[in-house]
Design an enzyme around this catalytic site. Structure first.
Site, short mmCIF file in Angstrom:
data_model
loop_
_atom_site.label_atom_id
_atom_site.label_comp_id
_atom_site.label_asym_id
_atom_site.label_seq_id
_atom_site.Cartn_x
_atom_site.Cartn_y
_atom_site.Cartn_z
N SER A 128 0.83 -1.20 0.00
CA SER A 128 0.00 0.00 0.00
C SER A 128 0.86 1.25 0.00
CB SER A 128 -0.93 0.05 1.21
OG SER A 128 -1.63 1.28 1.21
N LYS A 182 -4.22 -6.80 3.61
CA LYS A 182 -4.24 -5.68 2.67
C LYS A 182 -5.67 -5.33 2.27
CE LYS A 182 -3.19 -2.46 -0.21
NZ LYS A 182 -3.44 -2.51 -1.59
N HIS A 185 -7.18 -3.47 5.06
CA HIS A 185 -6.58 -2.12 5.01
C HIS A 185 -7.37 -1.24 4.05
CE1 HIS A 185 -4.20 0.87 2.85
NE2 HIS A 185 -3.53 1.07 3.96
N ASN A 186 -7.61 -1.76 2.85
CA ASN A 186 -8.34 -0.97 1.86
C ASN A 186 -9.77 -0.70 2.30
OD1 ASN A 186 -5.97 -1.42 0.44
ND2 ASN A 186 -7.02 -1.60 -1.52
N GLU A 189 -9.65 2.00 4.67
CA GLU A 189 -9.39 3.22 3.89
C GLU A 189 -10.71 3.79 3.34
OE1 GLU A 189 -6.19 2.67 0.92
OE2 GLU A 189 -7.58 3.49 -0.55
P1 NDP Z 1 -2.12 -2.23 -13.69
O1 NDP Z 1 -2.97 -2.82 -12.65
O2 NDP Z 1 -2.71 -1.23 -14.60
O3 NDP Z 1 -1.47 -3.42 -14.55
C1 NDP Z 1 -0.66 -3.15 -15.65
C2 NDP Z 1 0.46 -4.17 -15.74
O4 NDP Z 1 -0.06 -5.50 -15.81
C3 NDP Z 1 1.29 -3.95 -16.98
O5 NDP Z 1 2.64 -4.23 -16.68
C4 NDP Z 1 0.71 -4.99 -17.92
O6 NDP Z 1 1.58 -5.36 -18.95
C5 NDP Z 1 0.50 -6.13 -16.99
N1 NDP Z 1 -0.46 -7.12 -17.51
C6 NDP Z 1 -1.79 -6.96 -17.70
N2 NDP Z 1 -2.33 -8.09 -18.19
C7 NDP Z 1 -1.31 -8.98 -18.33
C8 NDP Z 1 -1.23 -10.32 -18.77
N3 NDP Z 1 -2.32 -10.99 -19.17
N4 NDP Z 1 -0.02 -10.92 -18.78
C9 NDP Z 1 1.08 -10.27 -18.35
N5 NDP Z 1 1.07 -8.99 -17.91
C10 NDP Z 1 -0.12 -8.36 -17.90
O7 NDP Z 1 -0.79 -1.59 -13.05
P2 NDP Z 1 -0.52 -0.88 -11.65
O8 NDP Z 1 0.94 -0.60 -11.65
O9 NDP Z 1 -1.47 0.23 -11.37
O10 NDP Z 1 -0.84 -2.01 -10.55
C11 NDP Z 1 -0.14 -3.23 -10.51
C12 NDP Z 1 -0.71 -4.05 -9.37
O11 NDP Z 1 -0.53 -3.35 -8.15
C13 NDP Z 1 -2.21 -4.32 -9.49
O12 NDP Z 1 -2.47 -5.61 -9.01
C14 NDP Z 1 -2.81 -3.29 -8.58
O13 NDP Z 1 -4.06 -3.67 -8.08
C15 NDP Z 1 -1.77 -3.22 -7.48
N6 NDP Z 1 -1.74 -1.99 -6.70
C16 NDP Z 1 -1.87 -0.79 -7.30
C17 NDP Z 1 -1.83 0.39 -6.58
C18 NDP Z 1 -1.97 1.70 -7.25
O14 NDP Z 1 -1.99 2.72 -6.53
N7 NDP Z 1 -2.04 1.76 -8.57
C19 NDP Z 1 -1.62 0.37 -5.13
C20 NDP Z 1 -1.41 -0.94 -4.60
C21 NDP Z 1 -1.48 -2.06 -5.37
P3 NDP Z 1 1.60 -4.55 -20.35
O15 NDP Z 1 2.48 -3.38 -20.10
O16 NDP Z 1 2.19 -5.50 -21.32
O17 NDP Z 1 0.19 -4.17 -20.68
#
Ligand code: NDP
Length: 475
Positions: A128, A182, A185-186, A189
């Site tokens: 987080s 987690k 936590h959310n 939040e």
């Molecule tokens: P996203 O959730 O938008 O995910 C994008 C990433 O996932 C890209 O690297 C993408 O690759 C990859 N991806 C999607 N589908 C596939 C697939 N089928 N096979 C392989 N790779 C894939 O990115 P975030 O950075 O926002 O979040 C990442 C994780 O962290 C998520 O689980 C999210 O819930 C969690 N999280 C996010 C927070 C936030 O504030 N954003 C906070 C805490 C946790 P490509 O580039 O090739 O499309």
């Protein structure tokens, strides 16, 4: 093999986590489904540390020192399974897959079991703090085996936030424990944000203050017991003026709150566990209500009282602060009870004080308040609810006249305060000498012969309701 850790999934979160690792001296292998993100990271931030960019699963795995440590930071859900399916066949017993995405804890339990059968460690890890936290120090909630944590702990504590020299990272428990914590936590939040939003609505419509004035009120609160990241950013948002219109920013934003689902998971899980998390549920439902544009359009003309600001509206702010504080204690008490119940259900030895400790920094709900929760569980690890901790009990006692008056005023003016009012109802329900549940038991026995127990003697009873003169029979 040269990298001691790797990150696959280099969108905002994974990229910043990889940079954080590299800045702490780790050699970080990089991988992403599409190559662009990997190249971009190395081009823009390559000088921040040692990165090993790779462009296939095989190359990524080959770049990692054994036992391999792969951090997966992809979109939660099916993409996580896709990544596991791609990498697991390339790994060897003892290797570790760290899923740092927002997975549902039940998925984590399933994945952990499947990979354990192959001799691989699957470490479902809550992270987080959003984008900034990932880069500068998040709160980290790892689950999985103690063996995996022994190897990963030093790396994760390295990149976590610290408060008073203590890292915001601890081994939560086996399999899904990290993602469960987690999730809650959310949920908390959501509840905290809703309570703050209700305080704003009351300051606006009951006290009659402007957004700029309310920003000042929140700034004041932020130097008191409500000091927290969420109060701080609330003041910033309220003080912000929309450049295009010159209006307060909060007045030009559509009033429809969105959600990604972790609040809903928390409530669904709480229902299964039988734990009332009314603060989280009301917050989740409030977002749903706000987002139902058609329903709100249909209902907009329904009658209600005029929202005329009350006399002495500015002094009312102090009452609202107390109501917010007391409601917040309830919301956190409920969330911690849910963690306690989850731990019992799934056999996780979760230390609630340690959870409060690692939420003090790095995460969205970081606050001085969490240190009080840490202290409450340090004083009594078996505390049934935070509301019976001596410190919180005294604070809520001192706040409650204001709390009741704020809820009453909101009701009188027609200002919806589902968070404040449900928190107060929970508090009154818990402390009640007698609850009308006795009547509910009577009703259940009447229509369904569901039986009841008595206050004066043991046993299970049923009343023959048709022939009432024949009194109850013990069953
Ligand atoms: P996203 O959730 O938008 O995910 C994008 C990433 O996932 C890209 O690297 C993408 O690759 C990859 N991806 C999607 N589908 C596939 C697939 N089928 N096979 C392989 N790779 C894939 O990115 P975030 O950075 O926002 O979040 C990442 C994780 O962290 C998520 O689980 C999210 O819930 C969690 N999280 C996010 C927070 C936030 O504030 N954003 C906070 C805490 C946790 P490509 O580039 O090739 O499309």
């Amino acid at each position: 093999a040269e990298a001691n850790i790797g990150v696959t999934g280099l969108a905002v979160m994974g990229r910043n986590l990889a940079r954080n690792l590299a800045r702490h001296g780790h050699t970080v292998a990089l991988h992403n489904r599409t190559e662009g993100r990997t190249r971009d990271l190395v081009e823009r931030y390559g000088d921040e540390g040692t990165f090993v960019p790779t462009y296939s699963a095989e190359e990524f795995v080959a770049a990692l020192a054994r036992p391999r440590k792969l951090v997966v930071m992809v979109k939660a859900g099916q993409p996580t399974d896709a990544v596991i399916e791609e990498f697991a066949p390339l790994l060897e017993p003892g290797d570790m897959i760290v899923d740092a995405g927002n997975a549902h804890f039940a998925d984590t339990r399933r994945r952990e079991q499947a990979l354990r059968e192959k001799g691989l460690h699957f470490v479902g890890t809550g992270v987080s703090g959003g984008e900034e936290g990932a880069l500068h120090g998040p709160s980290i909630m790892p689950g999985g085996s103690a063996e995996a944590y022994a190897a990963l702990g030093p790396i994760l504590t390295d990149i976590a936030a610290t408060v008073d020299g203590t890292p915001c990272c601890t081994h939560i428990g086996p399999d899904g424990a990290g993602h469960f914590v987690k999730m809650v936590h959310n949920g908390i939040e959501y509840a905290d944000m809703q309570l703050i939003a209700e305080a704003y609505d009351l300051l606006r419509h009951a006290s009659g203050l402007s957004p700029a004035e309310i920003a000042e009120v929140f700034r004041g609160w932020n130097s008191g017991r409500l000091n927290s990241y969420l109060i701080e950013i609330t003041a910033e948002v309220l003080a912000h003026t929309d450049a295009a219109t010159g209006q307060p920013f909060v007045d030009v934003v559509a009033d429809r709150a969105e959600q990604k689902g972790t609040g809903r998971w928390t409530v669904q899980t709480a229902l299964d566990l039988g734990i009332p998390v009314t603060g989280i549920a009301e917050a989740t439902f409030a977002r749903s209500l706000s987002g139902d544009a058609a329903l709100r359009d249909a209902a907009r003309g329904l009658p209600g009282p005029a929202r005329t600001p009350i006399e002495g509206g500015a002094d009312f702010a102090a009452d609202i602060e107390r109501a917010l504080y007391a409601s917040k204690v309830v919301a956190y008490a409920q969330g911690f009870n849910q963690i306690q119940a989850g731990a019992k259900e799934y056999g996780w030895p979760i230390d609630l004080g340690a959870v409060a400790t690692i939420w003090r920094g790095g995460c969205i709900i970081r606050a001085g308040f969490l240190d009080d929760i840490r202290a409450a569980y340090a004083a009594d690890p078996a505390l049934p609810t935070l509301l019976t901790d001596a410190g919180f009990a005294a604070a809520v006692r001192d706040a409650q006249d204001s709390w009741r008056s704020v809820v009453a005023t909101a009701v009188r003016l027609g200002i919806p305060v589902p968070g404040f009012s449900s928190a107060l109802a929970y508090y009154d329900g818990l402390r009640a000498e007698r609850l009308p549940a006795a009547l509910v038991q009577g009703q259940r026995d009447y229509f369904g012969a569901h039986t009841y127990q008595r206050v004066d003697r043991p046993g299970t009873f049923h009343t023959e309701w048709a022939t009432r003169e024949q009194a109850e029979t013990e069953v």
